[in-house]
Write a protein that holds these residues in place. Structure first.
Motif, mmCIF file in Angstrom:
data_model
loop_
_atom_site.group_PDB
_atom_site.id
_atom_site.type_symbol
_atom_site.label_atom_id
_atom_site.label_comp_id
_atom_site.label_asym_id
_atom_site.label_seq_id
_atom_site.Cartn_x
_atom_site.Cartn_y
_atom_site.Cartn_z
ATOM 1 N N ARG A 187 26.623 -46.727 116.019
ATOM 2 C CA ARG A 187 25.160 -46.787 116.436
ATOM 3 C C ARG A 187 24.419 -47.919 116.109
ATOM 4 N NH1 ARG A 187 23.100 -41.855 113.496
ATOM 5 N NH2 ARG A 187 21.191 -42.278 114.628
ATOM 6 N N SER A 188 24.904 -48.597 115.064
ATOM 7 C CA SER A 188 24.361 -49.825 114.507
ATOM 8 C C SER A 188 24.577 -50.983 115.346
ATOM 9 C CB SER A 188 24.944 -50.341 113.044
ATOM 10 O OG SER A 188 24.130 -51.507 112.713
ATOM 11 N N ARG A 189 25.503 -51.014 116.044
ATOM 12 C CA ARG A 189 26.018 -51.707 117.294
ATOM 13 C C ARG A 189 25.028 -51.670 118.320
ATOM 14 N NH1 ARG A 189 31.105 -52.930 119.834
ATOM 15 N NH2 ARG A 189 29.792 -54.266 121.056
ATOM 16 N N ALA A 190 25.097 -50.541 118.714
ATOM 17 C CA ALA A 190 24.172 -50.036 119.977
ATOM 18 C C ALA A 190 22.748 -50.543 119.809
ATOM 19 C CB ALA A 190 24.177 -48.407 120.241
ATOM 20 N N LEU A 191 22.251 -50.018 118.405
ATOM 21 C CA LEU A 191 20.865 -50.557 118.211
ATOM 22 C C LEU A 191 20.577 -51.928 118.145
ATOM 23 C CD1 LEU A 191 20.037 -47.829 115.295
ATOM 24 C CD2 LEU A 191 18.926 -48.110 117.718
ATOM 25 N N ALA A 192 21.487 -52.716 117.433
ATOM 26 C CA ALA A 192 21.466 -54.088 117.872
ATOM 27 C C ALA A 192 21.337 -54.733 119.223
ATOM 28 C CB ALA A 192 22.691 -54.642 117.395
ATOM 29 N N GLY A 193 22.064 -54.014 120.484
ATOM 30 C CA GLY A 193 22.014 -54.438 121.450
ATOM 31 C C GLY A 193 20.346 -53.941 122.158
ATOM 32 N N VAL A 194 20.128 -53.005 121.883
ATOM 33 C CA VAL A 194 18.503 -52.537 122.102
ATOM 34 C C VAL A 194 17.411 -53.275 121.285
ATOM 35 C CG1 VAL A 194 17.022 -50.892 122.181
ATOM 36 C CG2 VAL A 194 19.161 -50.062 122.533
ATOM 37 N N GLY A 195 17.795 -53.849 120.199
ATOM 38 C CA GLY A 195 17.037 -54.750 119.675
ATOM 39 C C GLY A 195 17.063 -56.112 120.385
ATOM 40 N N TYR A 196 18.216 -56.468 120.629
ATOM 41 C CA TYR A 196 18.215 -57.948 121.543
ATOM 42 C C TYR A 196 17.538 -57.820 122.821
ATOM 43 C CZ TYR A 196 20.140 -61.570 124.051
ATOM 44 O OH TYR A 196 20.294 -62.602 125.056
ATOM 45 N N LEU A 197 17.702 -56.708 123.486
ATOM 46 C CA LEU A 197 16.868 -56.537 124.758
ATOM 47 C C LEU A 197 15.336 -56.584 124.744
ATOM 48 C CD1 LEU A 197 19.313 -54.153 126.469
ATOM 49 C CD2 LEU A 197 19.017 -56.377 127.141
ATOM 50 N N SER A 198 15.103 -55.878 123.669
ATOM 51 C CA SER A 198 13.551 -55.853 123.115
ATOM 52 C C SER A 198 13.089 -57.302 122.904
ATOM 53 C CB SER A 198 13.160 -55.088 121.864
ATOM 54 O OG SER A 198 13.681 -53.631 122.317
ATOM 55 N N TYR A 199 13.973 -58.108 122.228
ATOM 56 C CA TYR A 199 13.654 -59.706 121.762
ATOM 57 C C TYR A 199 13.451 -60.320 123.220
ATOM 58 C CZ TYR A 199 14.628 -64.279 120.445
ATOM 59 O OH TYR A 199 14.540 -65.501 120.215
ATOM 60 N N VAL A 200 14.559 -60.354 124.027
ATOM 61 C CA VAL A 200 14.403 -61.212 125.068
ATOM 62 C C VAL A 200 13.401 -61.007 125.951
ATOM 63 C CG1 VAL A 200 16.923 -61.757 124.930
ATOM 64 C CG2 VAL A 200 16.204 -59.923 126.354
ATOM 65 N N THR A 201 12.867 -59.834 126.085
ATOM 66 C CA THR A 201 11.675 -59.285 126.938
ATOM 67 C C THR A 201 10.437 -59.395 126.211
ATOM 68 O OG1 THR A 201 12.128 -57.134 126.378
ATOM 69 C CG2 THR A 201 13.184 -57.744 128.448
ATOM 70 N N GLY A 202 10.226 -60.037 125.070
ATOM 71 C CA GLY A 202 9.082 -60.283 124.479
ATOM 72 C C GLY A 202 8.390 -58.995 123.569
ATOM 73 N N GLN A 203 9.235 -58.033 123.444
ATOM 74 C CA GLN A 203 8.639 -56.608 122.541
ATOM 75 C C GLN A 203 9.101 -57.030 121.346
ATOM 76 O OE1 GLN A 203 8.428 -53.231 125.119
ATOM 77 N NE2 GLN A 203 10.115 -54.333 126.489
ATOM 78 N N TYR A 204 8.403 -57.798 120.579
ATOM 79 C CA TYR A 204 8.811 -58.153 119.218
ATOM 80 C C TYR A 204 8.631 -57.386 118.193
ATOM 81 C CZ TYR A 204 8.535 -62.832 121.441
ATOM 82 O OH TYR A 204 9.042 -63.843 122.440
ATOM 83 N N GLU A 205 7.431 -56.308 118.231
ATOM 84 C CA GLU A 205 7.606 -55.251 117.584
ATOM 85 C C GLU A 205 8.693 -54.266 117.348
ATOM 86 O OE1 GLU A 205 5.555 -54.928 114.621
ATOM 87 O OE2 GLU A 205 4.091 -56.394 115.048
#
Length: 273
Positions: free
Chosen positions: A185-203
């Motif tokens: 689940r940590s790995r998956a959340l890291a992936g979601v976090g990365y996708l948020s980051y690259v689309t400018g959703q920093y919060e």
């Protein structure tokens, strides 16, 4: 990703969201979800359904076509990604819901059993490493083991490497909101976090990556992404530097992540002056 495949993924996601919404009442009665949390979830689910419906409508109005301009391709191919990502991040700002999600139907034992069955099947098929499998082969075997976090994460990573962000997001969300191990689940959340980051959703990215690290404090990939968010998203070099240093100092960090963290550390130190 072509229009037909995108429609299938959106419809599958819509069906799952509708099911989750329908089950909220029972979960409140069983004491699995607090009434206040259920109300917030209903709002998030309703927003996600609206976003999915808009995305499906957009697909009808804007069919995929070939283009030489990669930015134009992103507008056609990624029509729904930014909206869907913002709507489907139950994890960003709803960290209590993420903790609850692991106590839904099924159990971690069931998830481990699915991974074991997947591993046995690939071994019997003579597969030395799932990295050697084609995307089509991964999709085929996942159809037989839909609850295997190993298969879901492998396919999510593959989709991401191929530029299919919506496909990657779908599988990362499935694992992060499921009953897999804390490490998965940590790995998956890291992936979601990365996708948020690259689309400018920093919060959203920072909150999701912090949740990833709460599940596995040694997840160097999440540390790297969080450092990137702090450095590039929030322009906070001082806060980013410790994350890059931890990534580099961990002897178990994969070489490519060490290299990326080393480059970012130089940037952060330069920016800090």
């Amino acid at each position: 990703m072509n229009a037909t495949r995108a429609k299938e993924r959106l419809r599958e996601r819509r069906k799952q969201v509708t099911t989750d919404l329908d089950e909220l009442g029972d979960q409140v009665e069983d004491g699995q979800v607090e009434p206040s949390t259920a109300e917030r979830l209903r709002g998030v689910y309703a927003q996600e359904l609206a976003e999915i419906d808009d995305a499906l409508a957009g697909l009808v109005e804007a069919p995929v076509h070939k283009t030489e301009n990669p930015l134009a391709a992103e507008r056609v191919r990624g029509f729904s990604f930014r909206g869907l990502l913002g709507a489907s991040l139950l994890l960003a700002g709803l960290t209590a819901v993420i903790v609850w999600a692991g106590s839904g139907s099924g159990s971690e034992t069931d998830a481990i059993g699915a991974d074991t069955a997947f591993s046995n099947a690939t071994s019997e098929a003579g597969v030395i490493s799932i990295d050697t499998m084609t995307t089509e082969e991964l999709e085929s075997i996942l159809a037989n083991f839909p609850d295997s976090a190993t298969a879901l994460l492998a396919l999510a990573d593959r989709y991401l490497s191929e530029g299919d962000r919506l496909g990657a997001l779908d599988h990362y969300l499935t694992v992060s909101l499921g009953n897999s191990s804390s490490q998965d689940r940590s790995r998956a959340l890291a992936g979601v976090g990365y996708l948020s980051y690259v689309t400018g959703q920093y919060e959203a990215a920072s909150e999701t990556l912090l949740q990833s690290l709460a599940l596995n404090k040694d997840n160097t990939e999440a540390m790297l992404y969080l450092g990137n968010v702090l450095l590039s998203g929030f322009d906070d070099a001082a806060a980013a530097i410790p994350y890059f240093e931890r990534v580099i100092a961990d002897p178990l960090t994969p070489p490519h992540i060490v290299d990326a963290a080393s480059e970012k550390l130089v940037d952060a130190l330069d920016k800090q002056g």
